[in-house]
Design a protein around this motif. Structure first.
Motif, PDB file in Angstrom:
ATOM      1  N   TRP A 282      42.783  47.742  43.858  1.00 58.38           N
ATOM      2  CA  TRP A 282      41.770  48.050  42.833  1.00 58.38           C
ATOM      3  C   TRP A 282      40.962  46.793  42.488  1.00 58.38           C
ATOM      4  O   TRP A 282      39.732  46.857  42.368  1.00 58.38           O
ATOM      5  CB  TRP A 282      42.449  48.612  41.592  1.00 58.38           C
ATOM      6  N   CYS A 285      38.520  46.113  45.159  1.00 61.21           N
ATOM      7  CA  CYS A 285      37.383  47.038  45.073  1.00 61.21           C
ATOM      8  C   CYS A 285      36.410  46.607  43.980  1.00 61.21           C
ATOM      9  O   CYS A 285      35.181  46.694  44.150  1.00 61.21           O
ATOM     10  CB  CYS A 285      37.881  48.453  44.816  1.00 61.21           C
ATOM     11  N   ASP A 286      36.936  46.153  42.842  1.00 56.49           N
ATOM     12  CA  ASP A 286      36.071  45.659  41.773  1.00 56.49           C
ATOM     13  C   ASP A 286      35.215  44.500  42.258  1.00 56.49           C
ATOM     14  O   ASP A 286      33.998  44.448  42.018  1.00 56.49           O
ATOM     15  CB  ASP A 286      36.912  45.204  40.576  1.00 56.49           C
ATOM     16  N   GLY A 297      40.783  46.972  34.827  1.00 60.09           N
ATOM     17  CA  GLY A 297      40.780  47.498  36.183  1.00 60.09           C
ATOM     18  C   GLY A 297      42.146  47.390  36.830  1.00 60.09           C
ATOM     19  O   GLY A 297      42.604  48.306  37.516  1.00 60.09           O
ATOM     20  N   GLN A 300      44.274  50.123  35.511  1.00 60.43           N
ATOM     21  CA  GLN A 300      43.910  51.406  36.126  1.00 60.43           C
ATOM     22  C   GLN A 300      44.529  51.518  37.512  1.00 60.43           C
ATOM     23  O   GLN A 300      45.054  52.570  37.901  1.00 60.43           O
ATOM     24  CB  GLN A 300      42.374  51.535  36.226  1.00 60.43           C
ATOM     25  N   GLY A 301      44.471  50.427  38.283  1.00 59.81           N
ATOM     26  CA  GLY A 301      45.091  50.431  39.598  1.00 59.81           C
ATOM     27  C   GLY A 301      46.591  50.598  39.525  1.00 59.81           C
ATOM     28  O   GLY A 301      47.210  51.260  40.380  1.00 59.81           O
ATOM     29  N   THR A 330      42.026  52.577  46.097  1.00 57.55           N
ATOM     30  CA  THR A 330      40.657  52.675  46.604  1.00 57.55           C
ATOM     31  C   THR A 330      40.014  54.046  46.335  1.00 57.55           C
ATOM     32  O   THR A 330      38.897  54.116  45.827  1.00 57.55           O
ATOM     33  CB  THR A 330      40.634  52.389  48.114  1.00 57.55           C
ATOM     34  N   TRP A 333      39.508  54.677  42.658  1.00 60.01           N
ATOM     35  CA  TRP A 333      38.478  53.710  42.241  1.00 60.01           C
ATOM     36  C   TRP A 333      37.098  54.260  42.564  1.00 60.01           C
ATOM     37  O   TRP A 333      36.179  54.183  41.741  1.00 60.01           O
ATOM     38  CB  TRP A 333      38.676  52.372  42.943  1.00 60.01           C
ATOM     39  N   ASN A 337      34.360  55.252  39.717  1.00 55.56           N
ATOM     40  CA  ASN A 337      33.216  54.353  39.565  1.00 55.56           C
ATOM     41  C   ASN A 337      31.951  54.832  40.235  1.00 55.56           C
ATOM     42  O   ASN A 337      30.871  54.318  39.929  1.00 55.56           O
ATOM     43  CB  ASN A 337      33.578  52.970  40.115  1.00 55.56           C
ATOM     44  N   THR A 357      42.601  59.118  37.328  1.00 53.46           N
ATOM     45  CA  THR A 357      43.850  58.359  37.361  1.00 53.46           C
ATOM     46  C   THR A 357      45.071  59.242  37.577  1.00 53.46           C
ATOM     47  O   THR A 357      46.081  58.786  38.119  1.00 53.46           O
ATOM     48  CB  THR A 357      44.041  57.552  36.072  1.00 53.46           C
TER      49      THR A 357
END
Length: 471
Positions: A282, A285-286, A297, A300-301, A330, A333, A337, A357
């Protein structure tokens, strides 16, 4: 002369019958406690720290009430609807789990007796853990309370307390028990061989779909509130809640073999392999998406990784858990997003994004379980012998993936319909939303922080000191 006899509770024949395994019993009660801590204070702290400060108490109340209201429902009728004798292919017979004889007797899931489809002979005996029914009821209550608490994550900041108070027992009874019985308790998905080790479908997919459906019926937050809730109001509090959720998952997944055995150890290790890998994915990815890495983030991951591995925890090898961590860091995410910006997604205000999530991650985990499930590990857990994932047999594994998809469709469809029906009925009795005045004011008569009431500027109301300068 004083008698040397012991109280009955300390006599081995009374308090430790031959079928009791004290190690299993201790582990299961510890696992129940860890899962219960996820619901309260875990979710309460997580919600309070992640939302705008004016919703800290309200959101915490919703998590606390979910755990409290689930218990009498569970003990009076819902436990046997989920794990008792068959009433329908997707539901057990309702009945209390309160009598002394029941609580002291050996735990048994009667409808899990599995027969060969052709010969009618016993393939796998009914699940009979080596501890009393009281332990099983406690463990499964914690799951039910946490699940309905997750639903709250989508409707925070506008659902009325009265509507929530009515929703929790109704949803626990009409939705959660159906998923639990169908997949775990001896229902049609269980006997079909659907794999859900610890609740990817029963807990997370159900909660994510129901939460999103509830968000549709309750309606969106005020535009100003949606714009304000762009970051945590109290990062340390949010992290404390997230930490309890993470470590509590040790009991969430580790307790589902119903024994302190080798498969439990595999499940716990895989849980943390997937979670940590998902955090890293995650964050990457950010960064790749042009943002700075953030602790929000990362959390969240963490959640998506924990959710994704849940249906597979004790069924896959460690390398598969790592691969699932990459996927869970991923795919959700991307949906959170990128897809969340679509016009159709903007119409439903999912406050904390639990569709992504929990529903997306739970669905992803369930399907990947059908891909990676190891035959040897399947034999330790599943009633259908020779079960395996796609990696270990194209024909049998392909059928397994198909079963996973069909089961997901059932869980999704049931929760959309039942959640909608519950809220349509509830809104006839009480308003689903707070009044405009209540939404504007936030927490109902209680304050999480001692701040200036006139402007909510972060100034301590007693001494005029800016709380940001205080340690």
């Amino acid at each position: 002369m004083a008698s040397s006899s012991l109280p009955v509770a300390y006599e081995s024949s009374a308090s430790a019958p031959e079928w009791l395994n004290k190690g299993d019993n201790a582990w299961q009660m510890l696992s129940a406690t860890l899962v219960g801590l996820q619901g309260f204070p875990g979710l309460a702290l997580f919600y309070a720290g992640l939302l705008h400060r004016k919703w800290a108490v309200n959101s915490s109340f919703m998590a606390l009430y979910a755990m409290a209201a689930a218990m009498p429902c569970w003990a009076l009728w819902a436990h046997n609807m989920a794990f008792g004798r068959r009433l329908l292919p997707f539901l057990g017979r309702p009945g209390p789990a309160l009598a002394q004889d029941y609580m002291l007797s050996q735990a048994l899931l009667p409808s899990t007796l599995h027969l060969h489809a052709d010969a009618g002979e016993v393939e796998t005996p009914a699940v009979a853990p080596l501890y009393p029914s009281a332990t099983m009821v406690l463990f499964q209550w914690a799951f039910a309370g946490v699940t309905v608490g997750l639903v709250a994550g989508a409707v925070l900041g506008r659902m009325s307390a009265k509507a929530w108070m009515a929703f929790v027992p109704l949803w626990t009874t009409l939705s959660y028990t159906v998923g639990a019985y169908s997949v775990w308790g001896g229902g049609f998905l269980f006997h079909w061989g659907v794999m859900d080790y610890s609740g990817g479908y029963v807990v997370h997919l159900a909660a994510g779909v129901s939460g999103y459906t509830a968000a549709y019926w309750v309606g969106p937050r005020r535009k100003a509130d949606r714009e304000e809730d762009v970051g945590p109001s109290n990062l340390p509090v949010m992290l404390a809640g997230a930490g309890i959720l993470w470590m509590g998952w040790t009991g969430f997944n580790g307790g589902d073999p119903f024994a302190a055995n080798t498969d439990s150890s595999v499940a716990v290790l895989n849980t943390h392999i997937c979670a940590t890998t998902s955090i890293l994915a995650w964050i990457c990815c950010d960064v790749a998406g042009g943002d700075k890495p953030s602790v929000v983030g990362a959390v969240q991951g963490m959640i998506t990784g924990l959710v994704c591995i849940t249906p597979a925890a004790g069924l896959v090898q460690g390398w598969a858990a790592m691969a699932m961590g990459v996927a869970s860091g991923t795919v959700p995410w991307y949906t959170m997003n990128r897809c969340r910006r679509l016009a159709v997604a903007e119409e439903v205000d999912d406050a904390l994004g639990i569709l992504h999530t929990h529903a997306v991650s739970g669905l992803l985990g369930g399907v990947l379980t059908g891909v990676f499930a190891h035959p040897t590990l399947c034999d330790l857990f599943l009633p259908v012998t020779n079960s395996r994932g796609l990696v270990y047999g194209v024909r049998a594994g392909g059928v397994q993936v198909m079963k996973q998809v069909v089961a997901a469709c059932f869980v999704i469809g049931w929760n959309v319909v039942v959640t909608s029906a519950i809220l349509v009925v509830v809104r006839v009795l009480v308003p689903l939303r707070m009044t405009d005045e209540e939404v504007l004011a936030g927490d109902h008569g209680e304050e999480a922080y001692d701040t200036c009431r006139r402007c909510n500027c972060g100034t301590n109301s007693q001494n005029g000191v800016d709380e940001r300068d205080m340690i």
